[in-house]
Design a protein around this motif. Structure first.
Motif, short mmCIF file in Angstrom:
data_model
loop_
_atom_site.label_atom_id
_atom_site.label_comp_id
_atom_site.label_asym_id
_atom_site.label_seq_id
_atom_site.Cartn_x
_atom_site.Cartn_y
_atom_site.Cartn_z
N SER A 133 0.76 -1.29 -0.03
CA SER A 133 0.03 0.00 0.17
C SER A 133 0.84 1.22 -0.02
O SER A 133 1.72 1.25 0.64
N LEU A 134 0.56 2.13 -0.63
CA LEU A 134 1.16 3.58 -0.69
C LEU A 134 -0.23 4.60 -0.53
O LEU A 134 -1.11 4.58 -1.27
N HIS A 135 0.07 5.59 0.29
CA HIS A 135 -0.94 6.38 0.59
C HIS A 135 -0.29 7.97 0.18
O HIS A 135 0.68 8.42 0.60
N ILE A 136 -1.25 8.58 -0.56
CA ILE A 136 -0.86 9.86 -1.24
C ILE A 136 -1.37 10.91 0.19
O ILE A 136 -2.71 11.02 0.33
N LEU A 137 -0.63 11.59 0.90
CA LEU A 137 -1.01 12.33 1.70
C LEU A 137 -0.94 13.85 1.39
O LEU A 137 -2.03 14.63 1.84
N ASP A 138 -0.43 14.28 0.37
CA ASP A 138 -0.55 15.56 -0.25
C ASP A 138 -0.72 15.58 -1.69
O ASP A 138 0.21 14.83 -2.31
N LEU B 215 -4.28 11.50 -8.78
CA LEU B 215 -3.74 10.24 -8.75
C LEU B 215 -4.45 9.23 -8.01
O LEU B 215 -4.92 9.54 -7.04
N GLN B 216 -4.64 8.16 -8.51
CA GLN B 216 -5.28 7.07 -7.73
C GLN B 216 -4.67 5.57 -8.01
O GLN B 216 -3.56 5.64 -8.74
N ASP B 217 -5.14 4.85 -7.41
CA ASP B 217 -4.58 3.26 -7.23
C ASP B 217 -3.05 3.24 -7.18
O ASP B 217 -2.64 2.33 -7.56
N ALA B 218 -2.48 3.99 -6.14
CA ALA B 218 -1.07 3.80 -5.82
C ALA B 218 -0.70 2.77 -5.02
O ALA B 218 -1.41 2.22 -4.29
N CYS B 219 0.55 2.29 -5.33
CA CYS B 219 1.20 1.05 -4.79
C CYS B 219 2.70 1.36 -4.92
O CYS B 219 3.16 2.05 -5.62
N TRP B 220 3.46 0.51 -4.10
CA TRP B 220 4.80 0.49 -4.36
C TRP B 220 5.31 -0.89 -4.12
O TRP B 220 4.71 -1.75 -3.66
N GLU B 221 6.68 -1.21 -4.51
CA GLU B 221 7.22 -2.45 -4.35
C GLU B 221 8.85 -2.07 -4.26
O GLU B 221 9.63 -1.13 -4.52
N MET B 222 9.61 -3.34 -3.76
CA MET B 222 11.04 -3.14 -3.55
C MET B 222 11.30 -4.29 -4.57
O MET B 222 10.94 -5.43 -4.36
N VAL B 223 12.70 -4.21 -5.50
CA VAL B 223 13.29 -5.12 -6.33
C VAL B 223 14.49 -5.35 -5.89
O VAL B 223 15.33 -4.20 -6.03
#
Length: 302
Positions: A115-120, A135-143
């Motif tokens: 999960s990634l939350h857009i705060l500003d 912006l919408q449907d945000a997420c993140w990963e580490m590779v």
């Protein structure tokens, strides 16, 4: 194949390629975030899950410089995101864009989508004043591949509609930010190696200049040929030293900022997009992402 090379200090408009071979290629020291299609024999960093979970609560302030023409840029500012360690539900109870690692050909190299939350909200200055970017449907990963000196954090978003300022256009749809990450020790080792190679290259330049001066000063044709050969040899040593790729791939201390679990992250990365699956058409470079060094950790995080 990667389409260009981007140092952590790069900017939009230069000759670039996108950030990941340190993470994914077996021997290369360049960074290319498009190189997700590698043999599945490469295992992931054993600490990948712990490293990604340690980013829970990390805040990142982002500025996007979109545009590949020198005189046409769209600067999007004010975007603050918070990384979370909770995995995105693969059953689709929460909308998120697919990510190149977890949804690509080598998902075992990814931490999985989190999960990634857009705060500003992101914004830009247009001809009619300040405009907000949805912006919408945000997420993140580490590779991160095992034994690779660096990994990458990839943030994914969906842009609701086209954003345009002058000739610069940010097309609607999914897009990604790639920011390389290093362990402190791993970066220190590579920086020391880079410094050593830079010193060697500098000495070769001095030797080359000395031989060129001697070649020009002598009237003896045999000595001219000797110094010319020595100057060419010094040039070849510089070319073979790998200094150019080291400068491009290994950031300096001022080009990184601390994040969780004794990691540092490059303050400059890339903004890019991809339609369809992560196997078909080439990725499209949109611009550069600048991350603020003022990173704040959630006080409630362990």
């Amino acid at each position: 194949m990667p389409i260009a090379t981007l140092p952590c200090r790069a900017y939009a408009g230069c000759s670039i390629s996108i950030l990941l071979p340190l993470i994914l290629a077996a021997t290369s020291t360049s960074i290319d975030a498009f190189s997700f299609t590698i043999p599945k024999l490469n295992p992931a960093n054993p600490a990948l899950k712990d490293l990604s979970q340690a980013q829970d609560g990390i805040l990142i302030n982002l500025r996007l410089d979109v545009g590949q023409k020198e005189d046409s840029h769209l600067l999007i500012d004010g975007l603050t995101v918070e990384l979370h360690g909770d995995a995105i539900d693969k059953k689709g109870t929460k909308n998120s864009v697919p990510l190149p690692g977890s949804s690509g050909p080598n998902p075992h190299l990814s931490s999985g989508a989190n999960s990634l939350h857009i705060l500003d909200t992101a914004r830009f200055i247009g001809h009619d004043g300040t405009n907000h970017v949805e912006l919408q449907d945000a997420c993140w990963e580490m590779v991160w591949r095992e034994s690779a000196p660096a990994g990458v954090i990839v943030c994914g978003f969906d842009l609701a509609e086209d954003v345009q300022r002058g000739d610069a256009t940010f097309p609607k749809g999914r897009f990604y930010l790639s920011l390389p990450v290093w362990t402190r020790d791993g970066l220190a080792d590579k920086q020391a190696y880079k410094a050593e190679k830079l010193a060697e290259a500098e000495q070769h330049k001095i030797d080359q200049a000395d031989d060129i001066a001697k070649m020009q000063a002598t009237s003896n044709p045999l000595m001219k040929a000797l110094h010319y050969r020595n100057a060419i040899a010094a040039s070849e040593k510089i070319s073979m030293s790998g200094v150019k790729s080291l400068v491009a791939a290994v950031p300096d201390a001022e080009d990184v900022m601390p994040i969780g679990k004794d990691l540092v992250m490059c303050t400059k990365g890339t903004v890019w997009t991809k339609s369809g699956s992560f196997l078909g058409k080439e990725h499209v470079l949109l611009g550069v992402a600048n991350a603020s060094p003022e990173i704040v950790t959630n006080a409630l995080a362990p």
